[in-house]
Structures are given as structure tokens and as C-alpha cells.
Write a protein that holds these residues in place. Structure first.
Motif, mmCIF file in Angstrom:
data_model
loop_
_atom_site.group_PDB
_atom_site.id
_atom_site.type_symbol
_atom_site.label_atom_id
_atom_site.label_comp_id
_atom_site.label_asym_id
_atom_site.label_seq_id
_atom_site.Cartn_x
_atom_site.Cartn_y
_atom_site.Cartn_z
ATOM 1 N N MET A 105 0.822 -1.210 0.000
ATOM 2 C CA MET A 105 0.000 0.000 0.000
ATOM 3 C C MET A 105 0.860 1.265 0.000
ATOM 4 O O MET A 105 0.448 2.296 -0.551
ATOM 5 C CB MET A 105 -0.931 -0.016 1.220
ATOM 6 C CG MET A 105 -1.983 -1.103 1.157
ATOM 7 S SD MET A 105 -3.002 -1.013 -0.342
ATOM 8 C CE MET A 105 -3.743 0.596 -0.149
ATOM 9 N N ARG A 106 2.023 1.201 0.629
ATOM 10 C CA ARG A 106 2.917 2.363 0.595
ATOM 11 C C ARG A 106 3.401 2.624 -0.830
ATOM 12 O O ARG A 106 3.495 3.780 -1.264
ATOM 13 C CB ARG A 106 4.107 2.116 1.522
ATOM 14 C CG ARG A 106 5.158 3.225 1.502
ATOM 15 C CD ARG A 106 6.127 3.072 2.670
ATOM 16 N NE ARG A 106 6.724 1.759 2.705
ATOM 17 C CZ ARG A 106 7.791 1.385 1.987
ATOM 18 N NH1 ARG A 106 8.347 2.259 1.154
ATOM 19 N NH2 ARG A 106 8.277 0.166 2.082
ATOM 20 N N TRP A 108 1.731 1.886 -3.489
ATOM 21 C CA TRP A 108 0.556 2.411 -4.215
ATOM 22 C C TRP A 108 0.369 3.901 -3.927
ATOM 23 O O TRP A 108 0.055 4.683 -4.830
ATOM 24 C CB TRP A 108 -0.687 1.600 -3.816
ATOM 25 C CG TRP A 108 -1.959 2.140 -4.399
ATOM 26 C CD1 TRP A 108 -2.853 2.990 -3.804
ATOM 27 C CD2 TRP A 108 -2.464 1.910 -5.704
ATOM 28 N NE1 TRP A 108 -3.893 3.297 -4.637
ATOM 29 C CE2 TRP A 108 -3.670 2.635 -5.836
ATOM 30 C CE3 TRP A 108 -2.026 1.159 -6.785
ATOM 31 C CZ2 TRP A 108 -4.433 2.618 -6.987
ATOM 32 C CZ3 TRP A 108 -2.794 1.137 -7.928
ATOM 33 C CH2 TRP A 108 -3.971 1.868 -8.036
ATOM 34 N N THR A 109 0.565 4.317 -2.692
ATOM 35 C CA THR A 109 0.401 5.722 -2.329
ATOM 36 C C THR A 109 1.428 6.598 -3.041
ATOM 37 O O THR A 109 1.099 7.665 -3.576
ATOM 38 C CB THR A 109 0.537 5.884 -0.813
ATOM 39 O OG1 THR A 109 -0.448 5.046 -0.166
ATOM 40 C CG2 THR A 109 0.311 7.330 -0.405
ATOM 41 N N ILE A 110 2.688 6.158 -3.053
ATOM 42 C CA ILE A 110 3.730 6.934 -3.736
ATOM 43 C C ILE A 110 3.472 6.988 -5.233
ATOM 44 O O ILE A 110 3.651 8.036 -5.886
ATOM 45 C CB ILE A 110 5.111 6.313 -3.449
ATOM 46 C CG1 ILE A 110 5.443 6.406 -1.954
ATOM 47 C CG2 ILE A 110 6.193 6.999 -4.268
ATOM 48 C CD1 ILE A 110 6.729 5.699 -1.577
ATOM 49 N N TYR A 111 2.993 5.878 -5.758
ATOM 50 C CA TYR A 111 2.725 5.795 -7.199
ATOM 51 C C TYR A 111 1.621 6.769 -7.606
ATOM 52 O O TYR A 111 1.693 7.432 -8.638
ATOM 53 C CB TYR A 111 2.354 4.351 -7.530
ATOM 54 C CG TYR A 111 2.072 4.083 -8.998
ATOM 55 C CD1 TYR A 111 3.064 4.215 -9.962
ATOM 56 C CD2 TYR A 111 0.789 3.694 -9.398
ATOM 57 C CE1 TYR A 111 2.791 3.949 -11.302
ATOM 58 C CE2 TYR A 111 0.505 3.437 -10.731
ATOM 59 C CZ TYR A 111 1.515 3.569 -11.673
ATOM 60 O OH TYR A 111 1.248 3.316 -13.003
ATOM 61 N N GLN A 112 0.564 6.881 -6.790
ATOM 62 C CA GLN A 112 -0.522 7.791 -7.086
ATOM 63 C C GLN A 112 -0.124 9.247 -6.833
ATOM 64 O O GLN A 112 -0.534 10.153 -7.556
ATOM 65 C CB GLN A 112 -1.738 7.433 -6.212
ATOM 66 C CG GLN A 112 -2.318 6.058 -6.509
ATOM 67 C CD GLN A 112 -2.888 5.943 -7.915
ATOM 68 O OE1 GLN A 112 -3.455 6.913 -8.444
ATOM 69 N NE2 GLN A 112 -2.768 4.773 -8.531
ATOM 70 N N LYS A 113 0.702 9.496 -5.813
ATOM 71 C CA LYS A 113 1.085 10.862 -5.463
ATOM 72 C C LYS A 113 1.973 11.488 -6.541
ATOM 73 O O LYS A 113 1.976 12.702 -6.732
ATOM 74 C CB LYS A 113 1.812 10.867 -4.119
ATOM 75 C CG LYS A 113 2.107 12.253 -3.587
ATOM 76 C CD LYS A 113 2.878 12.170 -2.288
ATOM 77 C CE LYS A 113 2.041 11.506 -1.198
ATOM 78 N NZ LYS A 113 2.734 11.530 0.114
#
Length: 646
Positions: A105-106, A108-113
Motif C-alpha cells: 500500500m505504501r 501504491w500511495t507513492i505511485y498515485q502521489k
């Protein structure tokens, strides 16, 4: 009634002093593609594949549910391909450390940010200071601006201070530089450890690490350079001349004692041919002029050479002497050669061909002698040879044969043998393959009847190739050779006479040139007669030696140079003797008595102690046995003391 003051009434704190603190630039979350290595690129690809599985989830599933399904499939181990992708993406050592849901999930968060940029998934390198970032900062950093430097976030604040201290000509060590910056660096900057400094400096390229520690030619030896190609020019179009202190002892031509001679050579850049050479006692314009004359000489005994169109050299005293370089009466200008010295000294790369040839020719030849003194010679063997030469010299001096024998030691070459040795060395070099010349298929030069092999041409073969294609060297006739190479010096005529090198010359034809300048051409070996010309090089007369108040005979230029060298050496030795005498001259040392003021109490105490001592000496002494009596009598007899006062 106000219980609290307003904000405008509150005292303001002084601004923090940040003049000496480097400014940090925040690090980007997305590293540049050029900063990534192969391992990081494989990890990015694996992590991107897992995130693509989340993006391609079913419409009725959330991101968390899709991520949990991927973790369960990895833990189950049924899909070997998925397990391999997860192991690569996790980048952990050991099989027990599997991929967890928070980690996925971390990512995924960096990828979206970062707007779904794949490079944002790159793992953080083990080193906190990436080499590429460090090099980019070093390229623009101005030495001495540590207090105002703008630093990337990954570069520690102590780095510019350490570099300014470490990159000094004194070449301090890492430990010394670390100690100095720990004392002088602002207190707000955390002091690094030795291991931290060592790890960062290990990533600094040598050209940036040594900048400031090396200067001039020494630093340029680390940088790239442009190779000059002279193959499109005819032979003798561009030549280089340079002097070299021969790295072996030979016999002095006058005294026979051991010394290091000066060897001067002229190299053709087109054919790499050693066109001319000369040897002398020391660097001088005469050695340079003689090497240039030998390069220009072409006759039945020497079929190679010619007048150089351009002559390059360093700014040495012999090369830059006015007798050689003057644009009107200098040797090079009279023969027709354009002399091009470097704009500034200390730049040997500007004439690297002749500098490199010193190693290929003269240093290699010196290694064939027992008296070789190069830096790679064994120190013990060099010392033994030197001691042997000194012992042999003292033996010759004791026998009063100094200047009579050709050489003072059997280890030395006489001057005649040395010149023959240089001639043979030049021939061997010109007949050896040179890697800068084209390749041909012929037998080796030392075995003409041997099997043909593909090898580089020798300078002689390259010269012969140009001659076969119609090249003819430009060279002066033998009849004009002596006149052309005679040094030309301007002098002022007074009453039909002028003075040259301490000798006075006279001619009746000079009566019309009273108080006017003329040009005199002379032979350095035969000073009895000189030729006189006007400034248009029109011949005036032959002036003869008339008389000299200093010498009883005419002194040649060679003898005059020897006398000047003798005077300079005497002056240097006299200075050394004066310094040695000054160290032991007691007249220069002022000795003063040391007076120390003491108080009255201390003076009274010393008087009282002296009275006690006198009383003890005056008191009769009683002895316990005969041994003590004997020792006391012997001591008093030896020092003339009384046991009992009168």
C-alpha cells in the motif's frame, strides 16, 4: 484592563545567523532515469507489475481488497511467477522476509502521489549520497564558498567545509582535514566521523578530489587532452626542441669528474624523426643552437634533417635566449624558422611529443649505464656507485691528475665516449618502430632477412617514404652553414672599435660608423676575427682582435661562459660558507646574565640556612667504625678540607 500585550508590542527575536550554513535543496521523490542502476530498474519493473494488478482489479473490489488478494496469493505460493515478482520487488535478503500489505500500500500511495511515474518506485540506495548527485554538485562548486553553498538534500552540510580544507597544495590527509574542520566549522553543523568522511570521499572522482591539491602541469596530467596529428604536413614542417638533464653520471669534458650533462634534441612531428641533437655542460643557448644546427645539416654523412618551418619549445633560458629568438638577428629568424614558444611556462603538455621522447630516448639510454641516477634506480645501488665515484675522484685529486685524465673513474664514460654513445642512441631510436606511425608488412629492422610481419614504421622508414614520393628537405649549403649559424649580436662602434664578450675588435672600415650600432657575427670557438654587418645585413668588414685590458689573449664565447659559470659557483659556495660561519660566530651571540629579584623573607631564609651549614662543618665529627674514619680522611685529603676547624 489588558492582561496580555498585543502582538505588535511583543519583543522580536533576532534572526538566525545562516550566513555560514549551506542551503539545502529538497530531494525530488522521482529520481532521474540516468541515476538508476540495473538493480533498481529490475525492482521498479517488479513493483510496477504488482501495482498494475491492483489497477486491473475487478470493478466491485476496492484497492485494499485487491492488495490483500495479491498478498494472500503470494503467501500461498501457488503461482511461482507471482512469488518471483514479489521477491524481486521486496528487495529483501532471506526467504522468511515476505512482502507485507502495508509495504504494498505504501508503494501504491507513492505511485498515485507522483502521477503514476514508474521511477518513483525506485528503492532508496544503500548510500545516502548518490555519486551522480555528488559529482553534479562538485562540477559547479566554487572553492572557498562553503558558507554560501547550495547543497542537495542528500549531501551533508560538512562536505563543502571538508573539501575546502582537504583540497590544498599541502595535501593534508583525511584525518588532518577532519580535525581542522571540527574546530573551525560552525557549531550548528554536526561533526562527521572519519568513516563518514571516507565513504563520501571515496565517491568523489579523482579530478575533483585532487583539484587544489595539485596545480599546473601536475593537475593537467589527470585531465583529458587533444592529440595533435601532423601526418598531413610535410616532414620538418613542425618540430619541437627541448633540453634534458641526462640521468647518469659521465666524465666532465674539462676535469674528467662525474657530473650530469645537458642533452638537447629536435624532433620532427610528422615522421617522429630525431633530426638533431647536442650535448653540453649545462642548459645554454649554445647547446640549443648546436642542436638546431645539427637538425638543419644535411650532407653525405647525414641524409636526414632540414630547416624546420615551425619550431616549438618551452620557455627555458636556453630556448628563449635573445641570440636565438630575436626576430631580426636571432638564429632562428636568420635561418628562416618561425619560433613559437608557449604563452606561459609550466605547461609541458603543449609540446608533449618532445617531452615523451626524453623517456623513450635519453632515459632509456641512461638505464644502460652503471651510473644511472633516475628516480626508479635502487637507492642502495645508487649510493654505492656515488661513493665509488667520490673515492675515485679523491684519489685523482690526491695524485694531482684532475684535468689531466679523461675520466676520474672506470665507471664513467669519457666525454668522447659519451658523444659516440649519444650518436648510437639516436640511430637506434630512428631505426626502431614507432607506434604513432603507420603500419607496414616488412621484416623487423634489426633482422632485414627475417620473416615479414605487420608492424609500425620506423622514423627512418617514414622519412624514406616521403623522400620516395618527391620530398626534398630545405637545408643551407655547407659553404654558408658556418656564417648562417654564427651568433649575431648588436654592438656600438666608437673610434673604429667595439667590445664583444670582453674582447676589443678594430677595423679601419668602421670609421664611418662612429656612435652607430652594427651587427657582429662571430664563431664561438675562434674569436680572433669577427664579421661586421649593418642593419640591412650588408657586409662591412672583418674586424680583428686588437687588445683587451682584461685578458692577454682573445677569450672565446665558450671560455667566457666557463668563466662566468666558475664565478657563479664560487659565489654560491661563498654564501654557504658565510651561513656556516654565522652559526658558530660567537660575536653575534649576546650573552646576558640572568638576574632574578627575590623578596626579603626568602633572602633571610637563605642566610639562615647558610649559617646552619657552616655550623655543621665546624662541629667535630664522631665516627662509628674505622671504615667511616678512613672514608672521611680520604675525602678530606682529596678535596683539601679540614675535619676540625682551627
Amino acid at each position: 484592563m489588558r492582561m496580555f500585550p498585543e502582538a505588535s508590542e511583543l519583543p522580536t527575536l533576532p534572526a538566525a545567523a545562516t550566513a555560514n550554513l549551506p542551503m539545502a535543496v529538497p530531494r525530488s521523490l522521482t529520481p532521474d532515469t540516468q541515476e538508476l542502476n540495473a538493480t533498481q530498474e529490475r525492482i521498479i519493473t517488479a513493483r510496477f507489475q504488482l501495482l498494475q494488478m491492483i489497477e486491473n482489479r475487478a470493478a466491485d473490489k476496492t484497492v485494499m481488497q485487491a492488495a490483500r488478494d495479491i498478498i494472500d496469493a503470494i503467501d500461498n505460493g501457488a503461482d511461482e511467477r507471482l512469488v518471483s515478482i514479489a521477491a524481486t520487488a521486496n528487495d529483501r535478503q532471506g526467504k522468511e522476509r515476505g512482502l507485507s500489505l502495508p509495504t504494498l500500500m505504501r508503494w501504491w500511495t507513492i505511485y498515485q502521489k507522483t502521477d503514476k511515474k514508474q521511477n518513483s518506485l525506485a528503492p532508496v540506495k544503500g548510500d545516502r549520497v548518490p555519486r551522480r548527485v555528488l559529482v553534479a554538485w562538485l562540477r559547479d562548486y566554487v572553492p572557498g564558498s562553503a558558507g554560501h553553498a547550495v547543497l542537495p538534500a542528500c549531501i551533508p552540510a560538512w562536505a563543502p567545509y571538508f573539501l575546502d580544507e582537504y583540497r590544498r597544495p599541502q595535501k593534508p590527509s583525511l584525518q588532518q582535514s577532519l580535525i581542522r574542520i571540527s574546530r573551525d566549522m560552525p557549531a550548528d553543523i554536526e561533526r562527521p566521523s572519519y568513516d563518514q568522511v571516507r565513504r563520501v570521499m571515496k565517491k568523489v572522482p579523482e579530478i575533483y578530489r585532487e583539484k587544489g591539491r595539485r596545480t599546473g602541469a601536475e593537475y593537467k596530467s589527470l585531465l583529458g587532452y587533444m592529440e595533435r596529428d601532423a601526418s598531413m604536413f610535410a616532414p620538418m614542417s613542425i618540430c619541437q626542441i627541448d633540453g634534458h638533464s641526462f640521468k647518469a653520471y659521465v666524465a666532465h669534458p674539462v676535469t674528467g669528474a662525474h657530473f650530469h650533462p645537458e642533452v638537447c634534441a629536435v624532433i620532427c612531428l610528422t615522421t617522429k624523426l630525431l633530426a638533431g641533437w647536442s650535448a653540453g655542460i649545462a642548459e645554454s643557448h649554445q647547446t640549443v643552437g648546436d642542436a638546431y644546427r645539427h637538425a638543419c645539416t644535411v650532407n653525405s654523412k647525414k641524409l636526414w634533417g632540414g630547416v624546420p618551418s615551425i619550431l616549438e619549445a618551452d620557455r627555458g633560458a636556453g630556448n628563449m635566449a635573445r641570440v636565438n629568438t630575436d626576430e631580426y638577428i636571432g638564429l632562428f629568424a636568420r635561418i628562416g624558422t618561425t619560433f613559437i614558444p608557449p604563452e606561459r611556462g609550466g605547461n609541458p603538455q603543449s609540446h608533449g611529443a618532445i617531452e615523451r621522447s626524453n623517456q623513450s630516448i635519453w632515459i632509456r639510454a641512461a638505464k644502460n649505464l652503471l651510473t644511472y641516477t633516475g628516480k626508479d634506480m635502487d637507492r642502495g645501488a645508487r649510493r654505492q656507485v656515488y661513493d665509488r665515484l667520490e673515492r675515485d675522484l679523491k684519489a685523482v685529486q690526491k695524485a694531482e691528475k684532475l684535468g689531466v685524465v679523461a675520466k676520474t673513474s672506470e665507471l664513467l664514460m669519457s666525454w668522447a665516449e659519451f658523444l659516440a654513445f649519444l650518436e648510437q642512441t639516436a640511430l637506434e631510436y630512428n631505426n626502431s618502430p614507432h607506434k604513432s606511425l603507420p603500419k607496414i608488412v616488412v621484416p623487423p629492422p634489426h633482422a632485414p632477412e627475417g620473416r615479414a610481419t605487420r608492424r609500425h614504421m620506423t622514423p627512418f622508414e617514414c622519412w624514406a617514404d616521403y623522400v620516395s614520393r618527391g620530398f626534398e628537405p630545405v637545408h643551407p649549403d655547407d659553404a654558408l652553414l658556418t656564417k648562417l649559424f654564427a651568433p649575431h649580436v648588436p654592438v656600438t662602434v666608437r673610434r673604429e672599435k667595439f667590445t664583444l664578450n670582453g674582447n676589443t675588435y678594430h677595423s679601419l672600415d668602421l670609421a664611418e660608423y662612429h656612435n652607430q650600432q652594427v651587427v657582429v657575427a662571430y664563431d664561438i670557438h675562434t674569436p680572433d676575427t669577427v664579421s661586421v654587418f649593418d642593419h640591412d645585413e650588408n657586409f662591412i668588414c672583418e674586424a680583428k682582435w686588437q687588445g683587451n685590458r682584461v685578458h692577454a689573449r682573445p677569450v672565446s664565447s665558450v671560455e667566457r661562459a666557463q668563466l662566468q659559470r666558475h664565478d657563479r659557483r664560487l659565489k654560491n659556495k661563498a654564501k654557504q660558507i658565510d651561513l656556516i660561519n654565522a652559526e658558530t660566530d660567537r660575536k653575534n651571540v649576546e650573552i646576558k646574565a640572568l638576574h632574578k629579584e627575590i623578596d626579603q623573607e626568602t633572602a633571610d631564609y637563605e642566610v639562615q640556612e647558610e649559617r646552619k651549614r657552616q655550623y655543621m662543618l665546624a662541629t667535630p665529627k664522631y665516627f662509628e667504625d674505622e671504615h667511616e674514619v678512613y672514608d672521611t680522611l680520604y675525602h678530606s685529603y682529596k678535596h683539601n678540607e679540614r675535619l676540625v676547624p682551627e
